[in-house]
Design an enzyme around this catalytic site. Structure first.
Site, PDB file in Angstrom:
ATOM      1  N   SER A  42       0.800  -1.225   0.000  1.00  0.00           N
ATOM      2  CA  SER A  42       0.000   0.000   0.000  1.00  0.00           C
ATOM      3  C   SER A  42       0.832   1.274   0.000  1.00  0.00           C
ATOM      4  O   SER A  42       0.307   2.351  -0.273  1.00  0.00           O
ATOM      5  CB  SER A  42      -0.911   0.025   1.230  1.00  0.00           C
ATOM      6  N   ASP A 344      -4.148   7.930   7.849  1.00  0.00           N
ATOM      7  CA  ASP A 344      -5.221   7.103   8.422  1.00  0.00           C
ATOM      8  C   ASP A 344      -4.746   6.243   9.586  1.00  0.00           C
ATOM      9  O   ASP A 344      -5.435   5.309   9.982  1.00  0.00           O
ATOM     10  CB  ASP A 344      -5.833   6.216   7.322  1.00  0.00           C
ATOM     11  N   HIS A 347      -1.037   4.715   6.996  1.00  0.00           N
ATOM     12  CA  HIS A 347      -0.363   5.296   5.833  1.00  0.00           C
ATOM     13  C   HIS A 347      -0.141   6.792   6.024  1.00  0.00           C
ATOM     14  O   HIS A 347      -0.848   7.427   6.799  1.00  0.00           O
ATOM     15  CB  HIS A 347      -1.213   5.067   4.583  1.00  0.00           C
TER      16      HIS A 347
END
Ligand SMILES: *[C@@H]1O[C@H](CO)[C@@H](O)[C@H](O)[C@H]1NC(C)=O
Ligand SMILES: *[C@@H]1O[C@H](CO)[C@@H](O)[C@H](O)[C@H]1NC(C)=O
Ligand SMILES: *[C@@H]1O[C@H](CO)[C@@H](O)[C@H](O)[C@H]1NC(C)=O
Ligand SMILES: *[C@@H]1O[C@H](CO)[C@@H](O)[C@H](O)[C@H]1NC(C)=O
Length: 380
Positions: A42, A344, A347
C-alpha cells in the site's frame, strides 16, 4: 491547497522536462530513464487493490476522504499522492498506472504493487487459514509473475527486455511490512515475529535477483518505517510504562524490530551488490528519513503536536481505532491533511510522502544515491 501545490510543482516539472528533453531521446524521461516498474504494497499501490477487490470489499479506499487532496479517490492509500508519484514526476515521467487498470498506458512503467500484499506467500507465512486478514493474495511472487508476463507480452526477445530494463528503474518494495503486521495482529509477540525476518528478507532479495537477472541496472529496495511511531501501533501496542517510549514518543520495541529488519535487509543488499557489480542497487532508508521529518516537523510545515496522530480517524489519543478506520461511519478527516504525517493511522499523507521522497530521491537517504538530479550539480 495541497493539490494546488502539487499542480504548480508539476508545471515546474513540465518546464524542466522541456529543457531537458533537448538532451534526451524522444521516449525517455530524465537521466535516460524510460520507465519505472514497481513491486510492493500500500505504500506504492496506485490502484491495484481496488481493481482486484470485489464490490463491497475495501470500500473505504474507493471513496473520499481517500484522495481528498486530489479531489477524488484513486485507490491510493492516502489523501493524495505517494512517494512513487513524486519519483515519477521528478523523472519527467507520467504517474505509474496500476497493472490491473484496464486500457491504461504502460509505456513509461507499470505499478504491480497491491495494498495489503505480503513478501512471502500468505499460505507459507501462516499456514492455510491460520490468519484472519488475507487482504490480498497478490504477494511479491505473484507480482513478479505479472512483471514477467508483462515484459514477455510487450517485448519480442529477452534481449529487448534486457535493453528496456537497462533504461529503467525497478523498485522492489517497500514490501514485508505486512508480513509482520499480520503476525502482530494475530497477537504474536515481538520475539516470535522476529523469527520471520530472515525469510522475509530472503524473499525480497530473491525477487531483486530475478529482476537483476532479467537485466535491470537500477534497483531500489526500501526498508521498513519506524513502525513504533505510527498511530496504529501506538494504539494497539500502547503501554502504561513511560520507559517503553523513546524521546519522540514512539514505541522503542517496535522501532527496534523495524531496525532489525532493515539491518538484515541492508546486509543482504550488500551481498547482492557483490553478485551484481555492474548494477546500481540502492537501499531506500524510509526509517531514518521518517525520523528526520519527525524531528524537524514544524520547520517542514507540519503541526509538531500532531506528528503521532492520524488525520483521519474516530478519536482517541492517536485518533486511531482499529474498529473505526478512516472512511468508516463515525470517522472524519482533519481539515488540513498537509499538517499531519499520518493520514489514516497506517499510511502517510501526501505532504509526508512528498517530504520523504525529497529526502530520499534528492538527498542522502538513498544509499548509494543512484539518482542524480540536476539541482545537485554545483553543490558538493
Ligand atoms: C478498452 O479498450 C478496448 C479496445 O481498445 C475498447 O473496446 C473498450 O471499450 C475500452 N474500454 C474502456 C473502459 O475504455
Ligand atoms: C512469545 O510467545 C511464545 C509463544 O508463542 C512464548 O513461548 C514466548 O515465551 C513469548 N516470548 C516472550 C518474550 O514473551
Ligand atoms: C560488467 O561490465 C564490464 C565492463 O562493461 C563487462 O566487461 C563485464 O562483463 C560485466 N559483468 C557482468 C557480470 O555483466
Ligand atoms: C502544541 O503544544 C504546546 C504544548 O502543549 C502548545 O503550547 C502549543 O500551542 C501547541 N501548538 C499548536 C500548533 O497547537
Amino acid at each position: 491547497m495541497a493539490s494546488s501545490a502539487a499542480s504548480s510543482s508539476s508545471s515546474v516539472f513540465a518546464l524542466l522536462g522541456a529543457v531537458f528533453a533537448l538532451h534526451l531521446c524522444c521516449c525517455h524521461g530524465r537521466q535516460g530513464v524510460a520507465a519505472i516498474y514497481s513491486l510492493g504494497d500500500s505504500i506504492t499501490d496506485t490502484g491495484n487493490l481496488v481493481k482486484e477487490a470485489p464490490p463491497g470489499a475495501f470500500e473505504t479506499i474507493k471513496h473520499l476522504p481517500y484522495g481528498v487532496t486530489l479531489g477524488y479517490p484513486t485507490g491510493r492509500c492516502s489523501d493524495g499522492l505517494l512517494m512513487i508519484d513524486f519519483l515519477a514526476q521528478d523523472m519527467g515521467l507520467p504517474f505509474l498506472n496500476p497493472y490491473l487498470g484496464k486500457n491504461k498506458s504502460f509505456d513509461h512503467g507499470v505499478n504491480f504493487a497491491v495494498a495489503g500484499a505480503t513478501a512471502m506467500d500468505p499460505a507459507g507465512l501462516f499456514g492455510p487459514r491460520s490468519f484472519s486478514m488475507p487482504f490480498t493474495v497478490s504477494s511479491l511472487k505473484l507480482q513478479l509473475r505479472w512483471f514477467k508476463d508483462f515484459l514477455k507480452s510487450s517485448f519480442a526477445t529477452d534481449e529487448d527486455i534486457r535493453k528496456r530494463l537497462q533504461s529503467s528503474i525497478v523498485l522492489v518494495g517497500e514490501i514485508g511490512g505486512n508480513d509482520y503486521n499480520y503476525a502482530f495482529f494475530t497477537n504474536k509477540n515481538v520475539s516470535d515475529v522476529e523469527k520471520l525476518i530472515p525469510a522475509v528478507v530472503q524473499t525480497i532479495i530473491d525477487a531483486a535477483k530475478e529482476v537483476l537477472d532479467m537485466g535491470a541496472s537500477r534497483v531500489i529496495i526500501p526498508g521498513n518505517f519506524p513502525i513504533g511511531c505510527i498511530p496504529g501501533y501506538l494504539t494497539t501496542m500502547g503501554s502504561s510504562e513511560p520507559s517503553d517510549y523513546d524521546s519522540t514518543g514512539c514505541l522503542r520495541e517496535m522501532n527496534l524490530f523495524a531496525a532489525k529488519h532493515n539491518s538484515k535487509l541492508q546486509q543482504a543488499i550488500a551481498g547482492l551488490r557483490s553478485s551484481y557489480p555492474n548494477a546500481s542497487i540502492a537501499y531506500a532508508d524510509y526509517y531514518n528519513s521518517f525520523f528526520s521529518i519527525l524531528k524537524s516537523a514544524s520547520s517542514l510545515g507540519f503541526d509538531a503536536n500532531s506528528t503521532r496522530m492520524a488525520c483521519c480517524g474516530a478519536g482517541g489519543k492517536y485518533n486511531y481505532d482499529e474498529r473505526k478506520m478512516c472512511g468508516m461511519e463515525g470517522t472524519t478527516a482533519c481539515a488540513e491533511p498537509s499538517a499531519y504525517l499520518s493520514w489514516d493511522g497506517i499510511h502517510m499523507t501526501q505532504a509526508a510522502y512528498k517530504a520523504m521522497s525529497r529526502l530520499i530521491y534528492h538527498g542522502r537517504y538513498l544509499q548509494p544515491q543512484i539518482l542524480n538530479f540536476p539541482e545537485k550539480k554545483g553543490k558538493k
